[in-house]
Design a protein around this motif. Structure first.
Motif, PDB file in Angstrom:
ATOM      1  N   ALA A   1      48.614 -42.727  38.135  1.00 56.75           N
ATOM      2  CA  ALA A   1      47.960 -42.011  39.226  1.00 56.75           C
ATOM      3  C   ALA A   1      48.122 -42.749  40.552  1.00 56.75           C
ATOM      4  N   LEU A   2      48.087 -44.074  40.522  1.00 56.09           N
ATOM      5  CA  LEU A   2      48.289 -44.859  41.744  1.00 56.09           C
ATOM      6  C   LEU A   2      49.679 -44.616  42.320  1.00 56.09           C
ATOM      7  N   GLU A   3      50.682 -44.647  41.466  1.00 52.93           N
ATOM      8  CA  GLU A   3      52.054 -44.461  41.939  1.00 52.93           C
ATOM      9  C   GLU A   3      52.283 -43.037  42.429  1.00 52.93           C
ATOM     10  N   GLU A   4      51.585 -42.074  41.849  1.00 47.61           N
ATOM     11  CA  GLU A   4      51.749 -40.686  42.266  1.00 47.61           C
ATOM     12  C   GLU A   4      51.267 -40.444  43.694  1.00 47.61           C
ATOM     13  N   THR A   5      50.411 -41.322  44.218  1.00 49.96           N
ATOM     14  CA  THR A   5      49.959 -41.154  45.601  1.00 49.96           C
ATOM     15  C   THR A   5      51.065 -41.407  46.604  1.00 49.96           C
ATOM     16  N   GLY A   6      52.105 -42.144  46.194  1.00 54.16           N
ATOM     17  CA  GLY A   6      53.172 -42.506  47.108  1.00 54.16           C
ATOM     18  C   GLY A   6      52.853 -43.706  47.975  1.00 54.16           C
ATOM     19  N   ARG A   7      51.655 -44.255  47.835  1.00 49.46           N
ATOM     20  CA  ARG A   7      51.245 -45.411  48.643  1.00 49.46           C
ATOM     21  C   ARG A   7      51.757 -46.723  48.063  1.00 49.46           C
ATOM     22  N   VAL A   8      51.947 -46.759  46.742  1.00 51.04           N
ATOM     23  CA  VAL A   8      52.321 -48.003  46.062  1.00 51.04           C
ATOM     24  C   VAL A   8      53.354 -47.694  44.988  1.00 51.04           C
TER      25      VAL A   8
END
Length: 266
Positions: A227-234
Motif C-alpha cells: 500500500a505504501l508503494e502504491e501511493t507513488g511517494r516511496v
C-alpha cells in the motif's frame, strides 16, 4: 468504511488483519507506550469501584484488564468488530461484544465511563459516532476520546522517514478511510454535545531506536509495504532506509502522538 471517495475498506480486514501472527504484538507495542497515559487520565476522571465502563475498540484488552484489575470497575463492556484478541477475558464483571460501533441496532445500555482510543480516526461518520457515544453516558459520566495527531518537522520534506510516514497516512486514508484531520476538534465536538468540564491534552511519546514505539512503526510499515508503494511517494528502497533509520542510534524524530479529549455529561 469511507472517509474519501473510493475508499471502502475496513481496519482489520483490508489492513492489519487480526489473524496475522504479528498483529497482537504490534498492538501491544503501542499499548506499552500509551496505556500509562490513558490509565492515568481514566483514574483522574474517577474510574474505579462501582463504575460501569465501555471500552470501544478493545483490541487485545490491555485497558479492559486495567479497568477490571487495577481500577476495580464494577463492569466493563469490551466492544470490537473482531474480539479474537479478547479470548482471555472472562468473569462476571466483563462482557465481550463483537459488533460494529456504527450498527444502529447496537444497544449496550448506559455507562459511567466510555473510552475510545485510536478508533474514531478509522471510522466513517466519526462526528455522528461522537454523538452516539455521548448518548450512552449516564448523568455524570465521562467520555474520553484519544486519536493520533502528527507534529511534523516542516523543514523535512524529503527524508526517507518523512516520505514513508506521509505515504502511510495517504495509504491509510485511501485504503480504509483513516482521517486524523478532525482530531484537534474533539474538544469542540464534546462541547457541542453539551458535555461539561471539557479538556484535552497532547502526548507525543519519545521515538527511540529499539523502543516499543519504533517497533510499532516498523511493523506497521512492513505490513503496509504494498500500500505504501502504491501511493507513488516511496519505493522499496526508501522504505528500507526508513526502517533502518528507526533502528538506528541516529533516530531523532518527534513521532505521531495522541490527543486525548474528555467531557462529562450533566
Amino acid at each position: 468504511m469511507t472517509a474519501t471517495p473510493g475508499s471502502g475498506g475496513h481496519y482489520g480486514q483490508d489492513l492489519f488483519e487480526p489473524e496475522h501472527p504479528e498483529e497482537a504484538g504490534r498492538i501491544d507495542a503501542a499499548a506499552l507506550v500509551y496505556d500509562p497515559v490513558t490509565t492515568r487520565r481514566l483514574r483522574a476522571l474517577g474510574a474505579g469501584p462501582g463504575s460501569r465502563c465501555l471500552e470501544v475498540g478493545a483490541g487485545t484488552g490491555t485497558v479492559v484488564r486495567w479497568l477490571l484489575e487495577e481500577a476495580g470497575a464494577a463492569e466493563v463492556v469490551a466492544l470490537d468488530r473482531d474480539t479474537s484478541g479478547l479470548h482471555t477475558l472472562s468473569g462476571p464483571r466483563v462482557r465481550v461484544v463483537a459488533a460494529d460501533l456504527g450498527d444502529e441496532s447496537l444497544d449496550l445500555g448506559s455507562f459511567d465511563l466510555i473510552h475510545a482510543r485510536f478508533v474514531l480516526m478509522h471510522l466513517p461518520e466519526r462526528r455522528r459516532l461522537v454523538s452516539r457515544l455521548t448518548h450512552w453516558l449516564k448523568p455524570g459520566g465521562w467520555l474520553v476520546l484519544g486519536d493520533a495527531v502528527e507534529v511534523p518537522n516542516v523543514l523535512d520534506t524529503s527524508s526517507a522517514y518523512r516520505r514513508t510516514m506521509d505515504a502511510m497516512w495517504q495509504a491509510l486514508r485511501s485504503t480504509i478511510g483513516t482521517d486524523t484531520s478532525s482530531v484537534p476538534a474533539y474538544p469542540h465536538f464534546l462541547r457541542e454535545e453539551g458535555l461539561q468540564d471539557v479538556a484535552g491534552e497532547l502526548f507525543c511519546p519519545p521515538l527511540v531506536a529499539g523502543g516499543p514505539l519504533a517497533r510499532f512503526w516498523s511493523e506497521t510499515w512492513n505490513r503496509m509495504r504494498p500500500a505504501l508503494e502504491e501511493t507513488g511517494r516511496v519505493d522499496s528502497a526508501v522504505i528500507d532506509d526508513a526502517l533502518a533509520y528507526l533502528a538506528s542510534p541516529e533516530l531523532a524524530e518527534l513521532g505521531p502522538g495522541m490527543l486525548m479529549a474528555w467531557g462529562r455529561r450533566l
